[in-house]
Design a protein around this motif. Structure first.
Motif, PDB file in Angstrom:
ATOM      1  N   LEU A 242      13.575   0.642  47.362  1.00 43.39           N
ATOM      2  CA  LEU A 242      13.767   1.921  48.111  1.00 43.39           C
ATOM      3  C   LEU A 242      13.573   2.931  47.155  1.00 43.39           C
ATOM      4  CD1 LEU A 242      14.684   3.527  50.572  1.00 43.39           C
ATOM      5  CD2 LEU A 242      17.093   3.103  49.819  1.00 43.39           C
ATOM      6  N   ASP A 243      12.556   3.994  47.262  1.00 46.83           N
ATOM      7  CA  ASP A 243      12.044   4.927  46.412  1.00 46.83           C
ATOM      8  C   ASP A 243      12.916   6.098  46.594  1.00 46.83           C
ATOM      9  OD1 ASP A 243      10.285   3.567  44.724  1.00 46.83           O
ATOM     10  OD2 ASP A 243       9.058   3.610  46.438  1.00 46.83           O
ATOM     11  N   GLY A 244      13.492   6.414  47.813  1.00 42.12           N
ATOM     12  CA  GLY A 244      14.121   7.638  48.153  1.00 42.12           C
ATOM     13  C   GLY A 244      14.467   7.780  49.562  1.00 42.12           C
ATOM     14  N   ILE A 245      15.488   8.688  49.802  1.00 43.44           N
ATOM     15  CA  ILE A 245      15.918   9.100  51.320  1.00 43.44           C
ATOM     16  C   ILE A 245      15.657  10.584  51.295  1.00 43.44           C
ATOM     17  CG2 ILE A 245      17.858   9.471  52.762  1.00 43.44           C
ATOM     18  CD1 ILE A 245      19.089   7.350  50.947  1.00 43.44           C
ATOM     19  N   VAL A 246      14.868  11.136  52.547  1.00 43.97           N
ATOM     20  CA  VAL A 246      14.485  12.357  52.773  1.00 43.97           C
ATOM     21  C   VAL A 246      15.102  12.756  53.967  1.00 43.97           C
ATOM     22  CG1 VAL A 246      12.934  14.214  52.943  1.00 43.97           C
ATOM     23  CG2 VAL A 246      12.418  12.494  51.263  1.00 43.97           C
ATOM     24  N   ILE A 247      15.770  13.967  54.165  1.00 42.33           N
ATOM     25  CA  ILE A 247      16.581  14.352  55.393  1.00 42.33           C
ATOM     26  C   ILE A 247      15.973  15.550  55.772  1.00 42.33           C
ATOM     27  CG2 ILE A 247      18.798  15.189  56.167  1.00 42.33           C
ATOM     28  CD1 ILE A 247      18.981  12.499  55.188  1.00 42.33           C
ATOM     29  N   THR A 248      15.736  15.399  57.127  1.00 40.47           N
ATOM     30  CA  THR A 248      14.766  16.546  57.806  1.00 40.47           C
ATOM     31  C   THR A 248      15.465  17.852  58.022  1.00 40.47           C
ATOM     32  OG1 THR A 248      15.188  15.796  60.091  1.00 40.47           O
ATOM     33  CG2 THR A 248      13.065  14.856  58.779  1.00 40.47           C
ATOM     34  N   HIS A 249      16.855  17.724  58.360  1.00 42.17           N
ATOM     35  CA  HIS A 249      17.746  18.859  58.703  1.00 42.17           C
ATOM     36  C   HIS A 249      19.172  18.388  58.859  1.00 42.17           C
ATOM     37  CE1 HIS A 249      16.799  17.257  62.866  1.00 42.17           C
ATOM     38  NE2 HIS A 249      17.844  17.968  63.074  1.00 42.17           N
ATOM     39  N   ALA A 250      20.088  19.166  58.858  1.00 44.73           N
ATOM     40  CA  ALA A 250      21.697  19.033  58.885  1.00 44.73           C
ATOM     41  C   ALA A 250      22.378  18.966  60.166  1.00 44.73           C
ATOM     42  CB  ALA A 250      22.146  20.252  58.110  1.00 44.73           C
ATOM     43  N   HIS A 251      21.525  18.355  61.307  1.00 48.09           N
ATOM     44  CA  HIS A 251      22.312  17.858  62.449  1.00 48.09           C
ATOM     45  C   HIS A 251      23.005  16.645  62.104  1.00 48.09           C
ATOM     46  CE1 HIS A 251      20.397  20.879  65.417  1.00 48.09           C
ATOM     47  NE2 HIS A 251      21.663  21.156  64.986  1.00 48.09           N
ATOM     48  N   GLU A 252      24.171  16.183  62.686  1.00 46.92           N
ATOM     49  CA  GLU A 252      24.892  15.068  62.492  1.00 46.92           C
ATOM     50  C   GLU A 252      24.015  13.776  62.698  1.00 46.92           C
ATOM     51  OE1 GLU A 252      27.992  14.265  61.118  1.00 46.92           O
ATOM     52  OE2 GLU A 252      28.539  16.416  60.621  1.00 46.92           O
ATOM     53  N   ASP A 253      23.351  13.817  63.903  1.00 40.97           N
ATOM     54  CA  ASP A 253      22.518  12.646  64.212  1.00 40.97           C
ATOM     55  C   ASP A 253      21.355  12.605  63.291  1.00 40.97           C
ATOM     56  OD1 ASP A 253      21.126  14.794  65.283  1.00 40.97           O
ATOM     57  OD2 ASP A 253      20.157  14.030  67.054  1.00 40.97           O
ATOM     58  N   HIS A 254      21.221  13.323  62.351  1.00 41.95           N
ATOM     59  CA  HIS A 254      20.219  13.015  61.202  1.00 41.95           C
ATOM     60  C   HIS A 254      20.542  13.045  59.838  1.00 41.95           C
ATOM     61  CE1 HIS A 254      16.495  13.797  63.741  1.00 41.95           C
ATOM     62  NE2 HIS A 254      17.537  14.389  64.494  1.00 41.95           N
ATOM     63  N   TYR A 255      21.878  13.300  59.560  1.00 42.65           N
ATOM     64  CA  TYR A 255      22.420  13.344  57.965  1.00 42.65           C
ATOM     65  C   TYR A 255      23.889  12.804  58.128  1.00 42.65           C
ATOM     66  CZ  TYR A 255      25.562  17.374  57.045  1.00 42.65           C
ATOM     67  OH  TYR A 255      26.746  17.997  57.260  1.00 42.65           O
ATOM     68  N   GLY A 256      24.529  12.920  59.057  1.00 46.34           N
ATOM     69  CA  GLY A 256      25.868  12.527  59.042  1.00 46.34           C
ATOM     70  C   GLY A 256      26.452  11.407  58.539  1.00 46.34           C
ATOM     71  N   ALA A 257      25.509  10.229  58.437  1.00 43.91           N
ATOM     72  CA  ALA A 257      26.145   9.076  58.022  1.00 43.91           C
ATOM     73  C   ALA A 257      25.904   8.824  56.362  1.00 43.91           C
ATOM     74  CB  ALA A 257      25.179   7.954  58.848  1.00 43.91           C
ATOM     75  N   LEU A 258      25.500   9.963  55.857  1.00 46.63           N
ATOM     76  CA  LEU A 258      25.457   9.682  54.435  1.00 46.63           C
ATOM     77  C   LEU A 258      26.598   9.870  53.748  1.00 46.63           C
ATOM     78  CD1 LEU A 258      22.753  12.551  53.613  1.00 46.63           C
ATOM     79  CD2 LEU A 258      22.413  10.258  53.166  1.00 46.63           C
ATOM     80  N   ILE A 259      27.596  10.335  54.047  1.00 47.82           N
ATOM     81  CA  ILE A 259      28.811   9.905  53.186  1.00 47.82           C
ATOM     82  C   ILE A 259      29.347   8.585  53.590  1.00 47.82           C
ATOM     83  CG2 ILE A 259      29.540  12.401  53.348  1.00 47.82           C
ATOM     84  CD1 ILE A 259      31.313  11.784  55.500  1.00 47.82           C
ATOM     85  N   HIS A 260      29.036   7.849  54.384  1.00 48.03           N
ATOM     86  CA  HIS A 260      29.560   6.355  54.744  1.00 48.03           C
ATOM     87  C   HIS A 260      28.396   5.579  54.083  1.00 48.03           C
ATOM     88  CE1 HIS A 260      32.112   8.404  57.365  1.00 48.03           C
ATOM     89  NE2 HIS A 260      31.217   8.980  58.049  1.00 48.03           N
ATOM     90  N   LEU A 261      27.379   5.840  54.164  1.00 43.85           N
ATOM     91  CA  LEU A 261      26.127   4.993  53.889  1.00 43.85           C
ATOM     92  C   LEU A 261      25.552   4.889  52.510  1.00 43.85           C
ATOM     93  CD1 LEU A 261      24.158   4.393  57.103  1.00 43.85           C
ATOM     94  CD2 LEU A 261      26.331   3.120  56.180  1.00 43.85           C
ATOM     95  N   TRP A 262      25.461   6.143  52.106  1.00 40.67           N
ATOM     96  CA  TRP A 262      24.531   6.491  50.410  1.00 40.67           C
ATOM     97  C   TRP A 262      25.424   5.688  49.534  1.00 40.67           C
ATOM     98  CZ3 TRP A 262      25.538   8.045  45.594  1.00 40.67           C
ATOM     99  CH2 TRP A 262      24.709   8.208  44.740  1.00 40.67           C
ATOM    100  N   PRO A 263      26.765   5.643  49.574  1.00 38.65           N
ATOM    101  CA  PRO A 263      27.329   4.765  48.322  1.00 38.65           C
ATOM    102  C   PRO A 263      26.738   3.149  48.592  1.00 38.65           C
ATOM    103  CG  PRO A 263      28.973   5.939  49.329  1.00 38.65           C
ATOM    104  CD  PRO A 263      27.853   6.108  50.282  1.00 38.65           C
ATOM    105  N   ARG A 264      26.322   2.715  49.547  1.00 35.93           N
ATOM    106  CA  ARG A 264      25.699   1.428  49.624  1.00 35.93           C
ATOM    107  C   ARG A 264      23.840   1.653  49.082  1.00 35.93           C
ATOM    108  NH1 ARG A 264      27.779  -0.049  55.416  1.00 35.93           N
ATOM    109  NH2 ARG A 264      26.232  -1.679  55.136  1.00 35.93           N
ATOM    110  N   LEU A 265      23.540   2.577  49.425  1.00 33.63           N
ATOM    111  CA  LEU A 265      21.961   2.862  49.484  1.00 33.63           C
ATOM    112  C   LEU A 265      21.771   3.404  47.679  1.00 33.63           C
ATOM    113  CD1 LEU A 265      21.252   4.486  52.563  1.00 33.63           C
ATOM    114  CD2 LEU A 265      20.639   2.093  51.946  1.00 33.63           C
ATOM    115  N   LYS A 266      22.317   4.309  47.428  1.00 33.49           N
ATOM    116  CA  LYS A 266      22.415   5.073  46.109  1.00 33.49           C
ATOM    117  C   LYS A 266      20.788   5.234  45.622  1.00 33.49           C
ATOM    118  CE  LYS A 266      26.930   3.646  44.290  1.00 33.49           C
ATOM    119  NZ  LYS A 266      27.634   2.960  43.348  1.00 33.49           N
ATOM    120  N   ALA A 267      19.987   5.537  46.539  1.00 33.18           N
ATOM    121  CA  ALA A 267      18.624   6.261  46.331  1.00 33.18           C
ATOM    122  C   ALA A 267      18.540   7.462  46.212  1.00 33.18           C
ATOM    123  CB  ALA A 267      17.726   5.507  47.570  1.00 33.18           C
ATOM    124  N   PRO A 268      17.540   8.047  45.291  1.00 34.81           N
ATOM    125  CA  PRO A 268      17.242   9.442  45.299  1.00 34.81           C
ATOM    126  C   PRO A 268      17.367  10.089  46.683  1.00 34.81           C
ATOM    127  CG  PRO A 268      15.885   8.189  43.664  1.00 34.81           C
ATOM    128  CD  PRO A 268      16.463   7.189  44.660  1.00 34.81           C
TER     129      PRO A 268
END
Length: 555
Positions: A69-95
């Motif tokens: 997994l080379d990276g994660i890119v977020i298109t914008h700051a609506h919950e249905d597009h970025y809101g899961a990061l605080i829960h899932l990024w610690p398991r993904l830990k990608a750029p």
């Protein structure tokens, strides 16, 4: 490009439902494919998941491939597009890459969530271009109901794909850059292999009004008001917040802000310069001393959220703020499907208090941030995609978008579902595999599969209640005292007025006494007989089967 170098796409969420957007793009041979994640969204649980706080996509498929997994890119700051990061990024830990406004909201969110560590972010601007493994990613400026929305132009040796994100064509979005039509046309000349495109408004003809049209109508509505004006909108819609502030200024009114998410969005937007040249926003403490004709109340709760400011004010139980006869509430928002009942309940309470209510049926006080059919065809003409996959919408939206694209000449068009692994290149669109997809839920402090968190049993409890029966037997298998029963969510009596608890206990005693004495020494036999008897007793007199548990002890 060698024959096994494929470019593929798969959605883990966002195809067939609104919300929880997450997509993966893969490049290379199947056994060593590199991956790029686009968006990491969350949705909020409905009545089918009682007690659940949030819902996120199941990421187990990509968790098995984190080294690719080379990276994660977020298109914008609506919950249905970025809101899961605080829960899932610690398991993904990608750029992780996002624009300044999105990064600001994410930082504020992590600070307000207990136990969440700071998430490292690479901040990029609209128009920037960067490399993530084999993926050359460009952040193309779009227009939407939030600052700094981006489409992604994703280049690989297998071709250029455009992931639209959420967008509309608005040359006057109120704040920030408008949609970069010129750059989109240049991408079209470069050659777009496939377009993965927002479908939310694909059932609506024409084009969407501009945010500046909304600003003009809000100004007219507020200037005509005789007493207090309360405006509720989405906290992330910074352009709308700015329009409300400008309308208040034109009417010689102060803006009082209520709601944590509203304050958070304003703070981030102010730091980035989006609130320059506006009068200071006031806290709710100022509401009490401002004359009714001098205040605009800006608050959360447009979706009928139970504990949001508007719901508490409508119920008359807010400690600092009240509305009365002749005041006005403006719903500068769209009711999300599923929230109609909650919103109508608030509207009815306000109407009972003889508060004037203004919605988008009365004036242009809201406009969608998603493209109608006329805007979709404009994007087709700009990008000239060879293929198209409708995304971000329910089944009816995806179908309408698919049919529109076909009619407009994009013959290589496919309706995909979450989990369909679609080959984008080489050749025509083709589903080459199906990966496991699903959801995970946050239930209090527990995160996991709905079944593991007990949500499915809780759903049954909400329909038929529960019974717990306690039985004590001695070493010979004889009952010691009378069984006890606790009933939860059941009627107190049956149709004839007999006590339901007594009915259960009598049936359990009868069932246990009918077991041969030598078999009563087996606790498993006694437990199952008590459980079945209790459930059958209720079924026979109520017609429903509650969740039933028997606890048997030997003394």
């Amino acid at each position: 490009m060698t024959g096994d170098q494929e470019l593929v796409f798969v959605a883990l969420g966002g195809l067939g439902e609104i919300g929880m957007n997450m997509a993966l793009y893969g490049y290379g041979p199947a056994h060593e494919r590199r991956w790029l994640m686009v968006d990491c969204g969350v949705t909020f649980a409905g009545p089918d998941l009682p007690g659940v706080d949030i819902v996120v996509p199941d990421i187990s498929y990509i968790e098995d491939k984190l080294d690719r997994l080379d990276g994660i890119v977020i298109t914008h700051a609506h919950e249905d597009h970025y809101g899961a990061l605080i829960h899932l990024w610690p398991r993904l830990k990608a750029p992780l890459y996002m624009t300044p406004f999105t990064a600001g909201l994410l930082a504020a969110k992590t600070q307000s969530e207990p136990g969440v560590d700071k998430i490292p972010v690479s901040v990029v601007k609209q128009g920037d271009r960067f490399q993530l493994g084999p993926f050359d990613v460009e952040m193309v400026a779009m227009s939407h109901s939030i600052p700094e929305p981006c489409a992604l132009a994703i280049r690989t040796p297998a071709g250029l794909v455009v992931h639209s994100g959420d967008w509309k064509i608005d040359p006057t979005p109120g704040i920030g850059r408008p949609i970069d039509v010129e750059r989109l046309a240049q991408l079209g000349e470069e050659g777009v292999r496939a377009l993965i495109c927002d479908s939310t408004n694909a059932v609506r003809d024409g084009v969407s009004p501009s945010e500046m049209d909304v600003a003009a109508d809000l100004t007219r509505v507020i200037q005509k008001a005789k007493r207090r004006v309360a405006v509720t909108t989405f906290a992330s819609n910074v352009a709308r917040i700015r329009s409300i502030a400008l309308a208040a200024k034109a009417a010689d009114r102060d803006v009082v802000v209520m709601g944590r998410s509203m304050h958070r969005a304003i703070e981030v937007a102010t730091e980035l310069g989006y609130m320059d040249d506006l009068p200071a926003f006031l806290s709710e403490d100022a509401y009490g001393y401002l004359p009714p004709e001098k205040v605009v109340l800006l608050l959360t709760g447009s979706q009928g959220e139970e504990r949001a400011a508007l719901a508490r004010i409508a119920a008359g139980d807010h400690r600092n703020v009240a509305l009365s006869k002749g005041d006005m509430v403006v719903f500068s928002s769209r009711t999300i499907p599923g929230n109609e009942k909650a919103v109508n309940a608030i509207v009815n309470k306000l109407a009972e208090a003889r508060v004037e209510i203004v919605t988008d049926r009365d004036a242009l006080v809201h406009v969608s941030g998603h493209p109608r059919r006329g805007e979709l065809t404009q994007l087709y003409d700009l990008l000239k995609p060879q293929a198209l996959i409708p995304a971000h919408g329910e089944a009816m939206h995806l179908k309408a978008h698919h049919d529109l694209a076909k009619a407009h000449g994009i013959k290589n068009t496919m309706i995909a579902r979450n989990g369909d692994l679609v080959r984008l290149s080489p050749g025509r669109l083709d589903i080459v595999d199906e990966i496991p997809v699903g959801i995970e839920v946050k239930d209090g402090m527990i995160f996991g599969d709905p079944e593991e968190t007990g949500v499915q049993e809780r759903r049954k409890l909400s329909f038929a209640g529960a019974i717990v029966v306690s039985v004590v037997v001695d070493a010979r298998g004889d009952l010691v005292g009378e069984p006890q029963a606790a009933l939860f969510g059941l009627p107190e009596t049956d149709e004839e007025g007999d006590d339901m608890e007594d009915i259960v206990i009598d049936e359990v005693i009868h069932a246990l006494e009918s077991i041969p004495k030598n078999r009563r020494k087996n606790l498993d036999v006694v437990t199952e007989a008590a459980r079945r008897a209790a459930r059958a007793a209720v079924r026979d007199c109520w017609g429903k089967k509650p969740l039933t548990q028997a606890l048997v002890a030997r003394v």
